[in-house]
Scaffold this motif. Structure first.
Motif, mmCIF file in Angstrom:
data_model
loop_
_atom_site.group_PDB
_atom_site.id
_atom_site.type_symbol
_atom_site.label_atom_id
_atom_site.label_comp_id
_atom_site.label_asym_id
_atom_site.label_seq_id
_atom_site.Cartn_x
_atom_site.Cartn_y
_atom_site.Cartn_z
ATOM 1 N N ILE A 1 0.840 -1.188 0.000
ATOM 2 C CA ILE A 1 0.000 0.000 0.000
ATOM 3 C C ILE A 1 0.883 1.248 0.000
ATOM 4 O O ILE A 1 2.013 1.244 0.499
ATOM 5 C CB ILE A 1 -0.973 0.031 1.194
ATOM 6 N N ASP A 2 0.356 2.316 -0.580
ATOM 7 C CA ASP A 2 1.012 3.616 -0.573
ATOM 8 C C ASP A 2 0.263 4.494 0.420
ATOM 9 O O ASP A 2 -0.891 4.878 0.190
ATOM 10 C CB ASP A 2 0.992 4.236 -1.968
ATOM 11 N N VAL A 3 0.903 4.801 1.528
ATOM 12 C CA VAL A 3 0.240 5.451 2.653
ATOM 13 C C VAL A 3 0.298 6.967 2.486
ATOM 14 O O VAL A 3 1.368 7.564 2.404
ATOM 15 C CB VAL A 3 0.892 5.027 3.982
ATOM 16 N N LEU A 4 -0.886 7.573 2.456
ATOM 17 C CA LEU A 4 -0.992 9.023 2.297
ATOM 18 C C LEU A 4 -1.157 9.735 3.632
ATOM 19 O O LEU A 4 -0.837 10.917 3.736
ATOM 20 C CB LEU A 4 -2.171 9.371 1.384
ATOM 21 N N ALA A 5 -1.674 9.027 4.629
ATOM 22 C CA ALA A 5 -1.843 9.621 5.958
ATOM 23 C C ALA A 5 -1.837 8.510 6.993
ATOM 24 O O ALA A 5 -2.226 7.371 6.710
ATOM 25 C CB ALA A 5 -3.142 10.415 6.043
ATOM 26 N N THR B 1 1.742 3.183 14.924
ATOM 27 C CA THR B 1 1.264 4.018 13.825
ATOM 28 C C THR B 1 0.562 3.144 12.792
ATOM 29 O O THR B 1 1.116 2.149 12.333
ATOM 30 C CB THR B 1 2.426 4.777 13.167
ATOM 31 N N SER B 2 -0.659 3.535 12.456
ATOM 32 C CA SER B 2 -1.463 2.813 11.476
ATOM 33 C C SER B 2 -1.743 3.705 10.274
ATOM 34 O O SER B 2 -1.881 4.931 10.418
ATOM 35 C CB SER B 2 -2.814 2.394 12.081
ATOM 36 N N PRO B 3 -1.869 3.122 9.086
ATOM 37 C CA PRO B 3 -2.295 3.925 7.943
ATOM 38 C C PRO B 3 -3.737 4.383 8.132
ATOM 39 O O PRO B 3 -4.592 3.608 8.574
ATOM 40 C CB PRO B 3 -2.161 2.957 6.762
ATOM 41 N N ALA B 4 -4.003 5.631 7.802
ATOM 42 C CA ALA B 4 -5.361 6.174 7.881
ATOM 43 C C ALA B 4 -5.959 6.397 6.495
ATOM 44 O O ALA B 4 -7.177 6.359 6.332
ATOM 45 C CB ALA B 4 -5.366 7.484 8.659
ATOM 46 N N VAL B 5 -5.093 6.653 5.517
ATOM 47 C CA VAL B 5 -5.520 6.805 4.123
ATOM 48 C C VAL B 5 -4.457 6.130 3.267
ATOM 49 O O VAL B 5 -3.266 6.388 3.445
ATOM 50 C CB VAL B 5 -5.649 8.286 3.708
ATOM 51 N N TRP B 6 -4.895 5.244 2.371
ATOM 52 C CA TRP B 6 -3.913 4.624 1.493
ATOM 53 C C TRP B 6 -4.496 4.333 0.122
ATOM 54 O O TRP B 6 -5.699 4.307 -0.062
ATOM 55 C CB TRP B 6 -3.318 3.367 2.109
#
Length: 234
Positions: free
Chosen positions: A165-169, A186-191
């Motif tokens: 995944i490409d994590v944006l936030a 830390t978890s991805p919030a937007v990907w």
């Protein structure tokens, strides 16, 4: 050319799948999509429908998916159909299908709660203040460019994920004395995710309608929908 969007909604009613998707159907129509709404994911098993679908907007929390329906969805995405959604409607769907979890790339694990002494036994036990922080990629990506870090007070998703995944936030779960983990997580919030010729967009905020109406959340989802609908070139 008119594009076709398939809105698939259902599953656990606590995420208001009908009302939540109704918030974004007008945006889809303004963006030039012909919208079809289905209350069952078995539509994914219909090859004629999926062949004409440019974008799937899914809001189905938990529930199950048949092998035929999943294969139809995965084949469509591999062929260039976009897949988009938010919160449990995409990141906590179909726990019976490990192949679906691989397709999406991130899976809800939990949402930490308040201190036990502050819990009253309703959904607000899991509403915490937290920050959605843009990554370096997110500050440049068309979905999140121009936005700043922002605050929410809602469920903070802890997500298990892979490196495709490409994590944006992201969002970070702090260490609390009443929780068993020993360092911040830390978890991805937007990907986003590329799968074959298809694009997948996931935002973890979106538990309730007020969160989906948040200016930052709604903008990210609208941009993410359009991004997912763009087919990767061969």
């Amino acid at each position: 050319m008119t594009r076709n969007a398939l809105v698939v909604r259902g599953g656990w009613e606590g995420h208001h799948p009908v009302e939540a998707t109704d918030l974004f159907i007008p945006f889809l129509e303004r963006s030039g999509f012909r919208v079809r709404v289905e209350g069952s994911n078995e539509v994914y098993a219909d090859p004629d429908v999926m062949a004409e679908t440019h974008l799937v907007l899914q809001s189905v929390t938990m529930s199950e998916i048949s092998r035929e329906a999943f294969q139809g969805l995965r084949s469509a995405v591999e062929g260039g159909t976009g897949l988009a959604g938010w919160h449990g409607g995409i990141a906590d769907s179909y726990r019976n299908s490990s192949d679906y979890l691989q397709l999406v790339g991130g899976q809800f694990a939990t949402h930490p709660s308040k201190h036990p002494d502050q819990c009253g036994g309703d959904e607000s036990d899991n509403f915490l203040p937290y920050t959605v922080e843009l990554t370096a990629l997110g500050r440049e990506h068309e979905i999140t460019a121009g936005l700043d870090d922002f605050e929410l007070h809602t469920e903070q998703y802890w997500v298990l994920h892979d490196d495709l995944i490409d994590v944006l936030a992201t969002t970070t779960h702090p260490v609390q004395p009443y929780h068993p983990w020993h360092r911040p997580i830390t978890s991805p919030a937007v990907w986003t995710r590329h799968w074959g010729r298809g694009r997948i967009f996931v935002a973890t905020p979106g538990h309730s309608l007020d969160v989906l109406r948040d200016e930052n959340v709604s903008r990210i989802i609208e941009r993410g929908i359009l991004w997912a609908a763009a087919t990767e070139s061969e």
